[in-house]
Design a protein around this motif. Structure first.
Motif: not given
Length: 118
Positions: A29, A32, A72
């Protein structure tokens, strides 16, 4: 950095490869988010490679720190990555090279028309 590196941009290529190597070590993540951010940061044409590299280094460092702390990418950067990139580069509506070229072209045409008309 020597003159040859400045002219050819080989120092930027070397730095870019180092960024990509660092990004490859990120979780999926975060990787990305990096891919999306590097595109959104490069879109405003008011940045050359030399001005953009410190910004990219800071963003990559932020992603690395977030990954190390178990956060995250979306928690750290938010859901609007394009907006985050725009905020880093001066916000939406900032002048780009295209705007400057258009203004220069308009000035040149106006000057030529003044000479022809009067």
């Amino acid at each position: 950095m020597n003159f040859w590196e400045t002219i050819t941009g080989s120092d930027l290529t070397r730095e870019w490869k180092a960024f990509e190597a660092r990004a490859a070590a990120l979780p999926v993540d975060h990787k990305e988010a990096w891919d999306e951010l590097k595109f959104s940061l490069a879109v405003p044409g008011d940045f050359s490679g030399r001005k953009l590299m410190p910004i990219l280094d800071g963003v990559l460092g932020l992603l690395e720190e977030a990954a190390a702390e178990g956060q995250s990418a979306r928690d750290v950067l938010g859901d609007d990555l394009a907006g985050f990139g725009a905020a880093l580069t001066g916000g939406q509506g900032s002048r780009t090279y295209r705007d400057r070229w258009r203004e220069q072209l308009n000035r040149n045409v106006a000057r030529k028309l003044e000479r022809l008309g009067g």
